[in-house]
Design a protein around this motif. Structure first.
Motif, PDB file in Angstrom:
ATOM      1  N   ALA A 121       0.831  -1.210   0.000  1.00 38.72           N
ATOM      2  CA  ALA A 121       0.000   0.000   0.000  1.00 38.72           C
ATOM      3  C   ALA A 121       0.861   1.255   0.000  1.00 38.72           C
ATOM      4  O   ALA A 121       0.548   2.234  -0.698  1.00 38.72           O
ATOM      5  CB  ALA A 121      -0.934   0.005   1.207  1.00 38.72           C
ATOM      6  N   GLY A 122       1.955   1.254   0.757  1.00 41.82           N
ATOM      7  CA  GLY A 122       2.839   2.402   0.769  1.00 41.82           C
ATOM      8  C   GLY A 122       3.563   2.583  -0.548  1.00 41.82           C
ATOM      9  O   GLY A 122       3.754   3.713  -1.018  1.00 41.82           O
ATOM     10  N   ALA A 123       3.970   1.473  -1.153  1.00 42.74           N
ATOM     11  CA  ALA A 123       4.642   1.550  -2.452  1.00 42.74           C
ATOM     12  C   ALA A 123       3.722   2.148  -3.504  1.00 42.74           C
ATOM     13  O   ALA A 123       4.142   2.963  -4.331  1.00 42.74           O
ATOM     14  CB  ALA A 123       5.112   0.160  -2.873  1.00 42.74           C
ATOM     15  N   LEU A 124       2.450   1.748  -3.477  1.00 40.15           N
ATOM     16  CA  LEU A 124       1.485   2.313  -4.416  1.00 40.15           C
ATOM     17  C   LEU A 124       1.197   3.782  -4.111  1.00 40.15           C
ATOM     18  O   LEU A 124       1.136   4.615  -5.018  1.00 40.15           O
ATOM     19  CB  LEU A 124       0.183   1.516  -4.383  1.00 40.15           C
ATOM     20  CG  LEU A 124       0.239   0.126  -5.004  1.00 40.15           C
ATOM     21  CD1 LEU A 124      -1.037  -0.650  -4.675  1.00 40.15           C
ATOM     22  CD2 LEU A 124       0.426   0.228  -6.523  1.00 40.15           C
ATOM     23  N   ALA A 125       1.014   4.097  -2.847  1.00 39.54           N
ATOM     24  CA  ALA A 125       0.642   5.459  -2.461  1.00 39.54           C
ATOM     25  C   ALA A 125       1.658   6.482  -2.929  1.00 39.54           C
ATOM     26  O   ALA A 125       1.304   7.626  -3.233  1.00 39.54           O
ATOM     27  CB  ALA A 125       0.468   5.547  -0.946  1.00 39.54           C
ATOM     28  N   THR A 126       2.931   6.098  -2.993  1.00 42.36           N
ATOM     29  CA  THR A 126       3.982   7.044  -3.340  1.00 42.36           C
ATOM     30  C   THR A 126       4.403   6.971  -4.799  1.00 42.36           C
ATOM     31  O   THR A 126       5.278   7.722  -5.229  1.00 42.36           O
ATOM     32  CB  THR A 126       5.210   6.818  -2.451  1.00 42.36           C
ATOM     33  OG1 THR A 126       5.606   5.437  -2.536  1.00 42.36           O
ATOM     34  CG2 THR A 126       4.906   7.163  -1.007  1.00 42.36           C
ATOM     35  N   GLY A 127       3.810   6.061  -5.582  1.00 43.04           N
ATOM     36  CA  GLY A 127       4.135   5.984  -7.001  1.00 43.04           C
ATOM     37  C   GLY A 127       5.400   5.221  -7.305  1.00 43.04           C
ATOM     38  O   GLY A 127       6.138   5.563  -8.241  1.00 43.04           O
ATOM     39  N   THR A 128       5.677   4.150  -6.576  1.00 49.84           N
ATOM     40  CA  THR A 128       6.877   3.344  -6.809  1.00 49.84           C
ATOM     41  C   THR A 128       6.903   2.814  -8.241  1.00 49.84           C
ATOM     42  O   THR A 128       5.890   2.392  -8.789  1.00 49.84           O
ATOM     43  CB  THR A 128       6.921   2.181  -5.812  1.00 49.84           C
ATOM     44  OG1 THR A 128       7.062   2.721  -4.490  1.00 49.84           O
ATOM     45  CG2 THR A 128       8.076   1.242  -6.090  1.00 49.84           C
ATOM     46  N   HIS A 129       8.074   2.816  -8.840  1.00 46.47           N
ATOM     47  CA  HIS A 129       8.235   2.372 -10.229  1.00 46.47           C
ATOM     48  C   HIS A 129       9.556   1.641 -10.360  1.00 46.47           C
ATOM     49  O   HIS A 129      10.405   1.672  -9.465  1.00 46.47           O
ATOM     50  CB  HIS A 129       8.226   3.583 -11.177  1.00 46.47           C
ATOM     51  CG  HIS A 129       9.360   4.524 -10.899  1.00 46.47           C
ATOM     52  ND1 HIS A 129      10.588   4.415 -11.502  1.00 46.47           N
ATOM     53  CD2 HIS A 129       9.456   5.577 -10.036  1.00 46.47           C
ATOM     54  CE1 HIS A 129      11.390   5.357 -11.042  1.00 46.47           C
ATOM     55  NE2 HIS A 129      10.734   6.063 -10.139  1.00 46.47           N
ATOM     56  N   GLY A 130       9.747   0.994 -11.467  1.00 46.19           N
ATOM     57  CA  GLY A 130      11.037   0.404 -11.799  1.00 46.19           C
ATOM     58  C   GLY A 130      11.611   1.111 -13.004  1.00 46.19           C
ATOM     59  O   GLY A 130      11.583   2.333 -13.086  1.00 46.19           O
ATOM     60  N   THR A 131      12.134   0.347 -13.952  1.00 50.83           N
ATOM     61  CA  THR A 131      12.605   0.932 -15.189  1.00 50.83           C
ATOM     62  C   THR A 131      12.197   0.051 -16.351  1.00 50.83           C
ATOM     63  O   THR A 131      11.988  -1.151 -16.196  1.00 50.83           O
ATOM     64  CB  THR A 131      14.134   1.139 -15.178  1.00 50.83           C
ATOM     65  OG1 THR A 131      14.519   1.947 -16.289  1.00 50.83           O
ATOM     66  CG2 THR A 131      14.886  -0.184 -15.234  1.00 50.83           C
ATOM     67  N   GLY A 132      12.091   0.649 -17.511  1.00 49.20           N
ATOM     68  CA  GLY A 132      11.711  -0.066 -18.721  1.00 49.20           C
ATOM     69  C   GLY A 132      10.844   0.810 -19.600  1.00 49.20           C
ATOM     70  O   GLY A 132       9.764   1.232 -19.184  1.00 49.20           O
ATOM     71  N   ALA A 133      11.296   1.092 -20.815  1.00 43.11           N
ATOM     72  CA  ALA A 133      10.592   2.027 -21.694  1.00 43.11           C
ATOM     73  C   ALA A 133       9.175   1.588 -21.997  1.00 43.11           C
ATOM     74  O   ALA A 133       8.290   2.420 -22.238  1.00 43.11           O
ATOM     75  CB  ALA A 133      11.379   2.198 -22.999  1.00 43.11           C
ATOM     76  N   ARG A 134       8.920   0.270 -21.988  1.00 43.93           N
ATOM     77  CA  ARG A 134       7.585  -0.235 -22.328  1.00 43.93           C
ATOM     78  C   ARG A 134       6.740  -0.573 -21.111  1.00 43.93           C
ATOM     79  O   ARG A 134       5.618  -1.065 -21.253  1.00 43.93           O
ATOM     80  CB  ARG A 134       7.713  -1.483 -23.209  1.00 43.93           C
ATOM     81  CG  ARG A 134       8.372  -1.259 -24.541  1.00 43.93           C
ATOM     82  CD  ARG A 134       8.383  -2.520 -25.393  1.00 43.93           C
ATOM     83  NE  ARG A 134       9.225  -3.570 -24.826  1.00 43.93           N
ATOM     84  CZ  ARG A 134       8.773  -4.706 -24.298  1.00 43.93           C
ATOM     85  NH1 ARG A 134       7.474  -4.945 -24.222  1.00 43.93           N
ATOM     86  NH2 ARG A 134       9.615  -5.614 -23.826  1.00 43.93           N
ATOM     87  N   PHE A 135       7.252  -0.298 -19.912  1.00 43.70           N
ATOM     88  CA  PHE A 135       6.597  -0.785 -18.707  1.00 43.70           C
ATOM     89  C   PHE A 135       6.259   0.367 -17.763  1.00 43.70           C
ATOM     90  O   PHE A 135       7.068   1.251 -17.531  1.00 43.70           O
ATOM     91  CB  PHE A 135       7.502  -1.792 -17.991  1.00 43.70           C
ATOM     92  CG  PHE A 135       7.814  -2.997 -18.829  1.00 43.70           C
ATOM     93  CD1 PHE A 135       6.986  -4.106 -18.799  1.00 43.70           C
ATOM     94  CD2 PHE A 135       8.909  -2.999 -19.679  1.00 43.70           C
ATOM     95  CE1 PHE A 135       7.259  -5.212 -19.596  1.00 43.70           C
ATOM     96  CE2 PHE A 135       9.191  -4.093 -20.474  1.00 43.70           C
ATOM     97  CZ  PHE A 135       8.362  -5.209 -20.436  1.00 43.70           C
TER      98      PHE A 135
END
Length: 447
Positions: A121-135
């Protein structure tokens, strides 16, 4: 009737992972949506503010409690994966546990950030992302949410049911209600073939688009005081092609002794003698070697972070990234900087969450770091100013100095989000000073 655990009146000291956010508050540990609802209704009637918290990995004050802290750790159930790859997990379930449980059933999350200690829930709330041009970021993998409003209503939201709440709450800042469960879309388990090695910032700037789309997931780290980069290129491969993980000794040597132990020594030396930071950075850059391996996706996406730091990360339009990096290098070379940590560069595809940093635009992320316990000072200020020239959006969980007026100009759907917030929490039960700053107080214009 289920009742939430009552606040004890005992106040507890809380600090986040980096140690830069601290508070002394009462803490409650609800174990169900019903208990959360009861708690919020009671708090609202008493005029109290409640702030939910997961693992405390944010550097910003987004999770900082001012009165009553709602810890999500007991909301940690994991359901069965459906035949089409959906799984419902409790809000407090950590990403590393989700990854392990999914793999046991033959599934994976399609993309991850490089830390997996956060609660979902915290990861979603803050906009957590990884890397990848298509993702896209983690929010793009959400298919439904269970959210408890300040009035105690339990909303089960998806694209068809309460669609405006669902849209906003995928990156909800913890401002719309307390998320108690999340349904994620997984994909069949896959591996990543990882290739890491040295590069240069000059080459990265000149061939940015080609470099960052050369494999499925690309990122690089630039070492200030040098032109050197560490380039990480990960390619998605089927599991039936086999795994070739790093030998145990190599993983320990590279990731524990060098990346954490030796780097901790570099950081500590630089703090004691700042003048040594440039030569230490050049020494670190020269030590970069090449390695390659193939392993389960989450084991490649994720890195161990044992050296604590503070971070600022800005999302800029992808096409603007080369110019931003060139300007960041220029001001670094022109100034008397002492930057011991590398600058991290990643990509993400556009998405449609109103307050996602990648909302409606393909995005490059540029992140600067300083050791925990130090003042970021003008280094972070320089990054913020340079990215601001191209409409940069700050990561909600990382340090920045923007307020609602500036953020409104950078998010076309900002007022849409604020309207949902004002409707679901009209008295600001879930607010804190950070949310008042970045969204405006409840019922205000947000300016």
């Amino acid at each position: 009737m289920t009742h939430a655990p009552a606040p004890s009146g005992t106040r507890t000291r809380w600090r986040n992972w980096a140690g830069n956010q601290r508070a002394t508050v009462e803490v409650v540990h609800p174990a169900s949506a019903a208990e959360v609802a009861d708690l919020l209704v009671t708090a609202a009637a008493a005029g109290r503010r409640v702030r939910p918290i997961g693992s405390g990995h944010s550097f910003s004050a987004i999770g900082r409690p001012e009165d009553l802290q709602l810890a999500c750790g007991r909301l940690d159930a994991i359901g069965q994966v459906t035949p089409d790859g959906q799984v419902t997990v409790g809000a407090g379930t950590t990403l590393h546990r989700i990854n392990a449980e999914l793999l046991r059933s033959g599934w994976s999350l399609t993309n991850l950030g490089d830390i997996d200690r956060q609660a979902i829930a915290g990861a979603l709330a803050t906009g957590t992302h990884g890397t990848g041009a298509r993702f896209g970021g983690l929010a793009t993998q959400v298919r439904a949410l269970e959210l408890v409003t300040a009035a105690g209503e339990v909303l089960r939201c998806d694209a068809d049911t309460h669609p405006d709440v669902f849209s906003a709450a995928r990156v909800g800042l913890g401002a719309l209600g307390v998320v108690t469960a999340v349904t994620l879309q997984a994909v069949p388990a896959f591996a990543l073939r990882a290739v890491e090695g040295p590069g240069t910032l000059t080459a990265a700037i000149e061939g940015f688009e080609e470099l960052m789309t050369s494999t499925d997931h690309v990122e690089f780290y630039w070492f200030p005081h040098t032109d050197a980069t560490l380039l990480k290129c990960n390619t998605r491969v089927p599991l039936d092609q086999g795994l070739a993980p790093l030998p145990r000794w190599r993983a320990v040597w590279d990731d524990e002794i060098l990346a954490n132990g030796a780097f901790a020594g570099v950081v500590a030396t630089g703090r004691r003698v700042p003048a040594l930071i440039p030569p230490l950075a050049r020494m670190s850059a020269k030590s970069l070697g090449t390695r390659s391996w193939t392993d389960h996706a989450h084991r490649v996406f994720v890195s161990r972070r044992r050296v604590r730091f503070l971070e600022m990360e800005y999302a800029v339009p992808r096409a603007e990234a080369p110019a931003v990096l060139a300007e960041l290098r220029r001001v670094h070379e022109a100034g008397d900087w002492r930057a011991a940590f590398p600058v991290e560069v990643r990509l993400a595809a556009a998405d449609d969450a109103p307050l996602s940093t990648a909302s409606a635009r393909d995005t490059a992320y540029i992140a600067a770091h300083v050791p925990a316990g130090t003042e970021p000072g003008s280094w972070f200020a320089a990054l913020e100013a340079i990215t601001g020239e191209v409409g940069g959006r700050p990561h909600w969980g990382k340090l920045h100095g923007l307020a609602a007026g500036a953020l409104r100009a950078r998010y076309p759907r900002f007022d849409e989000f604020v309207a949902v917030r004002d409707r679901l929490d009209p008295t600001g039960v879930l607010g804190n000073a950070y949310l008042d700053r970045v969204l405006g107080p409840v019922g205000s214009t947000g300016s």
